[in-house]
Design a protein around this motif. Sequence first.
Motif, PDB file in Angstrom:
ATOM      1  N   GLU A 349       0.827  -1.198   0.000  1.00  0.00           N
ATOM      2  CA  GLU A 349       0.000   0.000   0.000  1.00  0.00           C
ATOM      3  C   GLU A 349       0.866   1.253   0.000  1.00  0.00           C
ATOM      4  N   ASP A 350       1.899   1.243   0.829  1.00  0.00           N
ATOM      5  CA  ASP A 350       2.758   2.425   0.980  1.00  0.00           C
ATOM      6  C   ASP A 350       3.532   2.749  -0.295  1.00  0.00           C
ATOM      7  N   VAL A 351       3.885   1.731  -1.077  1.00  0.00           N
ATOM      8  CA  VAL A 351       4.679   1.977  -2.288  1.00  0.00           C
ATOM      9  C   VAL A 351       3.820   1.953  -3.550  1.00  0.00           C
ATOM     10  N   GLY A 352       2.505   2.005  -3.381  1.00  0.00           N
ATOM     11  CA  GLY A 352       1.632   2.116  -4.545  1.00  0.00           C
ATOM     12  C   GLY A 352       1.432   0.830  -5.313  1.00  0.00           C
ATOM     13  N   MET A 353       1.679  -0.330  -4.670  1.00  0.00           N
ATOM     14  CA  MET A 353       1.505  -1.610  -5.355  1.00  0.00           C
ATOM     15  C   MET A 353       0.278  -2.368  -4.850  1.00  0.00           C
ATOM     16  N   ALA A 354      -0.518  -1.713  -4.006  1.00  0.00           N
ATOM     17  CA  ALA A 354      -1.685  -2.383  -3.451  1.00  0.00           C
ATOM     18  C   ALA A 354      -2.664  -2.805  -4.544  1.00  0.00           C
ATOM     19  N   GLY A 355      -2.807  -1.964  -5.572  1.00  0.00           N
ATOM     20  CA  GLY A 355      -3.728  -2.303  -6.651  1.00  0.00           C
ATOM     21  C   GLY A 355      -3.333  -3.570  -7.371  1.00  0.00           C
ATOM     22  N   MET A 356      -2.042  -3.726  -7.621  1.00  0.00           N
ATOM     23  CA  MET A 356      -1.541  -4.942  -8.265  1.00  0.00           C
ATOM     24  C   MET A 356      -1.877  -6.182  -7.432  1.00  0.00           C
ATOM     25  N   LEU A 357      -1.668  -6.068  -6.122  1.00  0.00           N
ATOM     26  CA  LEU A 357      -1.947  -7.193  -5.231  1.00  0.00           C
ATOM     27  C   LEU A 357      -3.453  -7.442  -5.121  1.00  0.00           C
ATOM     28  N   ASP A 358      -4.221  -6.371  -4.965  1.00  0.00           N
ATOM     29  CA  ASP A 358      -5.676  -6.517  -4.826  1.00  0.00           C
ATOM     30  C   ASP A 358      -6.299  -7.198  -6.041  1.00  0.00           C
ATOM     31  N   MET A 359      -5.859  -6.818  -7.245  1.00  0.00           N
ATOM     32  CA  MET A 359      -6.435  -7.417  -8.451  1.00  0.00           C
ATOM     33  C   MET A 359      -6.071  -8.899  -8.557  1.00  0.00           C
ATOM     34  N   ALA A 360      -4.868  -9.253  -8.115  1.00  0.00           N
ATOM     35  CA  ALA A 360      -4.472 -10.663  -8.139  1.00  0.00           C
ATOM     36  C   ALA A 360      -5.327 -11.480  -7.167  1.00  0.00           C
ATOM     37  N   LEU A 361      -5.590 -10.922  -5.989  1.00  0.00           N
ATOM     38  CA  LEU A 361      -6.421 -11.625  -5.005  1.00  0.00           C
ATOM     39  C   LEU A 361      -7.869 -11.725  -5.492  1.00  0.00           C
ATOM     40  N   LEU A 362      -8.358 -10.664  -6.136  1.00  0.00           N
ATOM     41  CA  LEU A 362      -9.725 -10.697  -6.660  1.00  0.00           C
ATOM     42  C   LEU A 362      -9.868 -11.785  -7.716  1.00  0.00           C
ATOM     43  N   GLU A 363      -8.926 -11.863  -8.630  1.00  0.00           N
ATOM     44  CA  GLU A 363      -9.011 -12.886  -9.676  1.00  0.00           C
ATOM     45  C   GLU A 363      -8.923 -14.286  -9.082  1.00  0.00           C
ATOM     46  N   ARG A 364      -8.092 -14.461  -8.044  1.00  0.00           N
ATOM     47  CA  ARG A 364      -8.016 -15.773  -7.389  1.00  0.00           C
ATOM     48  C   ARG A 364      -9.346 -16.107  -6.710  1.00  0.00           C
ATOM     49  N   ALA A 365      -9.948 -15.126  -6.039  1.00  0.00           N
ATOM     50  CA  ALA A 365     -11.224 -15.370  -5.360  1.00  0.00           C
ATOM     51  C   ALA A 365     -12.327 -15.710  -6.360  1.00  0.00           C
ATOM     52  N   ILE A 366     -12.348 -15.010  -7.483  1.00  0.00           N
ATOM     53  CA  ILE A 366     -13.346 -15.301  -8.515  1.00  0.00           C
ATOM     54  C   ILE A 366     -13.179 -16.732  -9.022  1.00  0.00           C
ATOM     55  N   GLY A 367     -11.930 -17.148  -9.195  1.00  0.00           N
ATOM     56  CA  GLY A 367     -11.683 -18.528  -9.614  1.00  0.00           C
ATOM     57  C   GLY A 367     -12.226 -19.533  -8.610  1.00  0.00           C
ATOM     58  N   THR A 368     -12.042 -19.251  -7.329  1.00  0.00           N
ATOM     59  CA  THR A 368     -12.574 -20.133  -6.286  1.00  0.00           C
ATOM     60  C   THR A 368     -14.094 -20.173  -6.337  1.00  0.00           C
ATOM     61  N   MET A 369     -14.738 -19.010  -6.467  1.00  0.00           N
ATOM     62  CA  MET A 369     -16.192 -18.947  -6.456  1.00  0.00           C
ATOM     63  C   MET A 369     -16.813 -19.712  -7.609  1.00  0.00           C
ATOM     64  N   ARG A 370     -16.100 -19.816  -8.714  1.00  0.00           N
ATOM     65  CA  ARG A 370     -16.637 -20.529  -9.874  1.00  0.00           C
ATOM     66  C   ARG A 370     -16.237 -21.993  -9.889  1.00  0.00           C
ATOM     67  N   SER A 371     -15.395 -22.392  -8.958  1.00  0.00           N
ATOM     68  CA  SER A 371     -14.937 -23.782  -8.932  1.00  0.00           C
ATOM     69  C   SER A 371     -15.981 -24.668  -8.260  1.00  0.00           C
ATOM     70  N   SER A 372     -15.780 -25.969  -8.388  1.00  0.00           N
ATOM     71  CA  SER A 372     -16.746 -26.924  -7.831  1.00  0.00           C
ATOM     72  C   SER A 372     -16.834 -26.845  -6.318  1.00  0.00           C
ATOM     73  N   VAL A 373     -15.803 -26.291  -5.665  1.00  0.00           N
ATOM     74  CA  VAL A 373     -15.793 -26.271  -4.205  1.00  0.00           C
ATOM     75  C   VAL A 373     -16.657 -25.152  -3.633  1.00  0.00           C
ATOM     76  N   ALA A 374     -17.053 -24.168  -4.467  1.00  0.00           N
ATOM     77  CA  ALA A 374     -17.784 -23.029  -3.910  1.00  0.00           C
ATOM     78  C   ALA A 374     -18.881 -22.496  -4.812  1.00  0.00           C
ATOM     79  N   ASN A 375     -19.184 -23.183  -5.912  1.00  0.00           N
ATOM     80  CA  ASN A 375     -20.123 -22.651  -6.894  1.00  0.00           C
ATOM     81  C   ASN A 375     -21.566 -22.941  -6.510  1.00  0.00           C
ATOM     82  N   THR A 376     -22.047 -22.185  -5.508  1.00  0.00           N
ATOM     83  CA  THR A 376     -23.439 -22.287  -5.082  1.00  0.00           C
ATOM     84  C   THR A 376     -23.884 -20.944  -4.544  1.00  0.00           C
TER      85      THR A 376
END
Length: 558
Positions: A349-376
């Motif tokens: 956050e302090d060095v302006g890279m929070a957006g890069m990290l946040d978008m990576a976590l969002l894409e990972r979470a979306i992948g989980t939500m669409r997977s068989s383990v959480a798609n409900t």
Amino acid sequence: MAAEKDDLGRSSDVYVAFAFAAADVLLETDAEGNTAFAVGAAMALLGRGAKALTGQPLRKIIHPSDQDLLAQSLIQMGKGERVRNVMIRVLLPAEGKAAAVALSGYRHPGNTERLLVALSHPGGLPPMISKRAEGKSGVLDKDSFQAMAASLLEAAPPDEPYQLTLVELPDAQADAETQAALAAELGSRLKSLSVGGDAVGQLDDGKFGVLHAASVSPDKISQSVTQAAKVVMPDAPPMEAKLATLVLDVADIPPEEAARALTYTLNAFARESNNGGNLADLMKDLQPRLSATVKQMNDVRQTVASGDFNLMYQPIVDLWTNVVHHFECLVRFKGNDNKSPYETVAFAEDVGMAGMLDMALLERAIGTMRSSVANTESLRFAVNLSGRTLSDPAVVKKLQAILATTKDLRKRLVFEMTESADVGDLAAVNDVIQAIRKQGHEVCLDDFGAGHAAFHYLRALKVDNVKIDGSYIKDAMKNNENVSFIKAIVQLCTELGVTTTAEYVEDAETANLLKLLKVRFGQGWYFGKPQHPATNDIVTAWKTPTLEWRKGLLYFKG
């Protein structure tokens, strides 16, 4: 073979230099700046033709406030030093009009009595008008200095990195008027040594930063301090300043991140010196500090690029029904699954890279939500977005592009705005939040009551839920003041139509108290620790000692 010369005896090397400099106007002057020759698009840049400049002193067309800057630049050229991109104002023929130009130059290679001066449009160089430090020094304040450093670092040639020298003045036993005069004299001298003629900032009382070319030695800067003090206080002993110089060789990271590394290093330096750190030792450590910052930034980038992180999921439970409302997605960096990632996230956050990290976590979470383990439909997930992320137009654009592909998840994907540093433009952040909410995603304001996330945030940001900072929750059973604070937040949020969540709920007694206080949701080890699904079977993956399925919904057993 001798170089060709024109009818005035000028070597074609001059014109080669002109083309190389990409200048709009090239002047040949004597050491005092009297123009002997001019060529180029002078009318477009200066409002007068090249012939009109010939035989005239250059100072005649320079704004009175920049005369000293011009004189110092000519002196540097006369000594054989290159001057590059000094921002200077020229007077246009139209009454009262002035325009900024970039002045560069060096001593004539074939005639040591002459100077070659190039004038050009400032282009991508930083604007001249920036916020100045308080007082009469005329230099930039800390934020403007860091912003200018960012722009200059992006434009710096890779084979000639700029240098940053930090200057600390000794405590001067002088009255306020004398100190103001010293600041003005010193500011003028330091600016003449800086890149672009304005890359000097006041970082704190008696502490200055100067961004300069490698040809400007720390000795020259030290001499400027001594000379300024001698002019203002001729009877005082010579003034010696403490100096520390960093070579801003940040080739290992993209240019736009170089200034962020510098800013982070300077802010850490300022914090430690203000907290009683030994300034001399801190200044010696500046170069390794910058190198360490660059390495850490590269580590974050590599982690994001390689996907070398995990998401853990902690339940947030409806205290009134015991139904799991959603899971918060919490990052854990591989090799440190049991260690809090706070330091890495705060650094990003302090060095302006929070957006890069946040978008990576969002894409990972979306992948989980669409997977068989959480798609409900009954499983919802919250992803953290830093306030810095929501303030960055480039990251917001990427966020909007991602959300354009998630129509299937709009009722299941929740966002929490986190913040460990103050957000400048809350109105702009609120616009982003409202766009997210209009797409069907709930937005929560995290850590309410801690640090910057206070009542002015709730006034400026329209959200669906407020998460009360855990520091008020964990001692609520013993602290009546905390209970009063929780009551006040719940009442305010109820009137605003906003639900509340309490974190750090560790036992049944605290959960029951929160129910009485009408807090809607709870999060903490009482309901379940962060976990990663152990199987791909959606039923068994989310069952824990505290959670169970009932009629298609996940319940807390308590």
